[in-house]
Design an enzyme around this catalytic site. Structure first.
Site, PDB file in Angstrom:
ATOM      1  N   CYS A  83       0.848  -1.204   0.000  1.00 13.22           N
ATOM      2  CA  CYS A  83       0.000   0.000   0.000  1.00 13.22           C
ATOM      3  C   CYS A  83       0.884   1.256   0.000  1.00 13.22           C
ATOM      4  CB  CYS A  83      -0.963  -0.055   1.178  1.00 13.22           C
ATOM      5  SG  CYS A  83      -2.244   1.211   1.097  1.00 13.22           S
ATOM      6  N   ASP A 140      -9.687  -5.370  -5.492  1.00  7.26           N
ATOM      7  CA  ASP A 140      -9.273  -4.297  -4.580  1.00  7.26           C
ATOM      8  C   ASP A 140     -10.071  -3.022  -4.855  1.00  7.26           C
ATOM      9  OD1 ASP A 140      -7.926  -2.574  -2.921  1.00  7.26           O
ATOM     10  OD2 ASP A 140      -5.928  -3.241  -3.523  1.00  7.26           O
ATOM     11  N   HIS A 166      -7.952  -5.777  -0.941  1.00 12.02           N
ATOM     12  CA  HIS A 166      -6.732  -5.048  -0.566  1.00 12.02           C
ATOM     13  C   HIS A 166      -5.956  -5.752   0.557  1.00 12.02           C
ATOM     14  CE1 HIS A 166      -4.389  -1.366  -0.586  1.00 12.02           C
ATOM     15  NE2 HIS A 166      -4.447  -1.316   0.714  1.00 12.02           N
TER      16      HIS A 166
END
Lengths: 169, 355
Positions: free
Chosen positions: B143, B300, B329
């Site tokens: 991320c 995601d 995610h």
């Protein structure tokens, strides 16, 4: 066995309710995802956040002012002072980390020299020459702050070399 | 069985279920349990080294440093015993390190991504190299951690980075129509300066709301119904408890870094345009030469796949790979299928490049 399971499943009224519930939530979920993806949603949440900030700011400012006065009267440090102190601590930590890195470099150079001199005793003049060259490079690259540390390490090494070894018998 | 006997049994079952529900909603599960030692610290950041379980001669030569996002705890990488990515990698013979950014305080409100990329990360890497005795290392960024590691890899290509793995990397912001966050944080509706002027850092609760509001029914209703439906299934309950412990542990994001995320990346896509300036240096992705694996979560909604795909064509590496995994995610690394779909692939890819 499978038949018994499916029979009991079909006879369970809660299972049918659950399926209906999940189907309903599936539809709702899609609708909500579409809703939050619109400009209108972005506009509304933006306006709500703005409203909150507008309402909260004077209250927060008043509270901060009152708290500051009270802390001054009590001879206590304000939040800003504590924050400034914390920032100074972080700067000190950064400097310490720099020194740590330089010390690690010195230790690694010293151990490299030792290994080189042990590995090639026959060609001592060459090893010594390369060690001198390495120490020159390290002295050039080391900053003023690390120079005294390097000198101390060198002095300690020469002192320990001069010490008489344990006597046998 | 008589009707009278069935009733108390049902009542005791319901009572037991309420007790379980109350326990998982009000207590914290034991997460991040893989044994580790603290090896470096700077400000709030901590570097941990996981205790190896494989003999030295069987271990991979290249150490692995894990870098997670700034606004969540990295414990998701080591969720629970028997279902932990860290535990898996340690058991596969990797020398694993974890960089925990910590919780920023008001004194850290000025911290920018520049500081994380050029101050914290290189210092932690120096320590990794020193402790492992290796001159090369691998990085795994997840991320926001993927943004930081990508920028670092492009800015410091000669630091010894051999392998870079990016998980659900939000790097390309060129198509705002596919990014709900981009719409919400558009300058027409979201005044980032005003928010930071009031809070200093971006509050964890607001970030959490933003992430959950992308899928409101799933996060606020279905998630709890899933627990309710499985209260008599201990394995589902414990898994839910661990995940809930991680999800509810929100931390703020340093103000300076949040401003960059919104203005430089979401609004102006500077990284992909090759115009992102980090402490006076332009992040030129062509300088990134490490072997690269990017793992994309097909479902995601936080980082849609389109954000992680373009990197491959922009970098200077010749050894690149894209791995697409069904899931969301977080699910691709911490979900029930992660140990079959994601972890073995990462191990295989990295193992071949860690000799």
């Amino acid at each position: 066995m499978a038949e018994t399971q499916s029979a009991s499943k079909s006879s369970d009224p809660m299972e049918a309710m659950r399926e209906m519930r999940d189907a309903y939530l599936g539809v709702m979920s899609k609708a909500m995802i579409d809703a939050v993806n619109t400009e209108t949603y972005a506009q509304v949440t933006g306006a709500m956040l703005d409203g909150y900030l507008t309402a909260a700011t004077p209250f927060r400012e008043g509270l901060d002012k009152a708290m500051l006065q009270w802390l001054e009267q009590m001879s206590l440090p304000s939040r800003q002072e504590v924050v400034a102190l914390a920032e100074r601590f972080t700067n000190v930590e950064l400097r310490l980390d720099d020194i740590d890195a330089k010390l690690d470099r010195i230790v690694s150079l010293v151990s490299e020299r030792r290994t080189a001199s042990k590995a090639a005793p026959a060609t001592r003049p060459q090893a010594a020459a390369s060690a001198v060259a390495t120490s020159r490079v390290s002295r050039k690259t080391a900053t003023k702050a690390s120079a005294p540390v390097a000198r101390r390490a060198k002095a300690a090494k020469s002192t320990s070399a001069r010490k008489p070894g344990p006597r046998k018998g | 069985m008589t009707q009278a006997a069935v009733f108390p049994e049902t009542m005791s079952e319901i009572e037991e279920q309420w007790r379980t529900m109350s326990r998982v909603l009000t207590t914290k599960a034991a997460i991040a349990q893989t044994p580790k030692e603290l090896v470096w610290a700077l400000n709030k950041a901590r570097l941990y080294r996981y205790i190896p379980v494989v003999p030295l001669e069987k271990r991979h030569a290249i150490p692995l440093l894990l870098v997670f996002a700034l606004m969540n705890r990295p414990s998701i990488l080591d969720l629970r015993r028997g279902h932990s990515f860290v535990e898996f990698m340690v058991s596969q013979g990797y020398d694993v390190y974890l960089l925990d950014w910590g919780v920023p305080g008001l004194e850290d409100a000025h911290l920018k991504m520049d500081d994380y990329i050029l101050d914290y990360l290189p210092r932690a890497i120096r320590k990794v190299k020193l402790l492992s005795g290796a001159q090369e290392f691998s990085l795994l960024g997840w991320c926001i951690g993927a943004i930081l590691t990508t920028a670092y890899a492009a800015l410091r290509p000669d630091d010894g980075l051999r392998n870079l793995m990016l998980l659900t990397a939000p790097l390309d912001f060129s198509d705002p129509s596919k990014l709900t966050f981009a719409r919400w944080t558009d300058e027409k509706y979201f005044d980032v300066e005003r928010v930071l002027a009031v809070f200093g850092n971006m509050p964890g609760e607001m970030i959490d709301y933003g992430a959950k509001a992308l899928r409101p029914i799933e996060n606020y209703v279905v998630n709890y119904l899933k627990l309710w439906d499985n209260l008599d299934n201990p394995s589902v309950v414990e898994s839910w408890h661990a995940m809930n412990t991680w999800v509810t542990d929100n931390i703020p994001m340093a103000g300076g870094a949040f401003r960059q995320l919104i203005v430089d990346l979401y609004r102006n896509n500077l990284l992909m345009k090759g115009e992102w300036i980090v402490r006076g240096e332009r992040v030129d992705l062509k300088r990134l030469r490490a072997s690269l694996l990017t793992v994309i979560a097909q479902g995601d909604h936080i980082t849609p796949p389109c954000q992680s795909e373009a990197i491959i064509s922009r970098i200077g590496s010749t050894d690149t790979d894209v791995h697409r995994v069904p899931g969301g995610h977080i699910g691709i690394m911490a979900g029930s299928a992660a140990h079959k779909q994601t972890w073995p692939y990462i191990d295989e890819w990295l193992g071949a490049r860690s000799r």
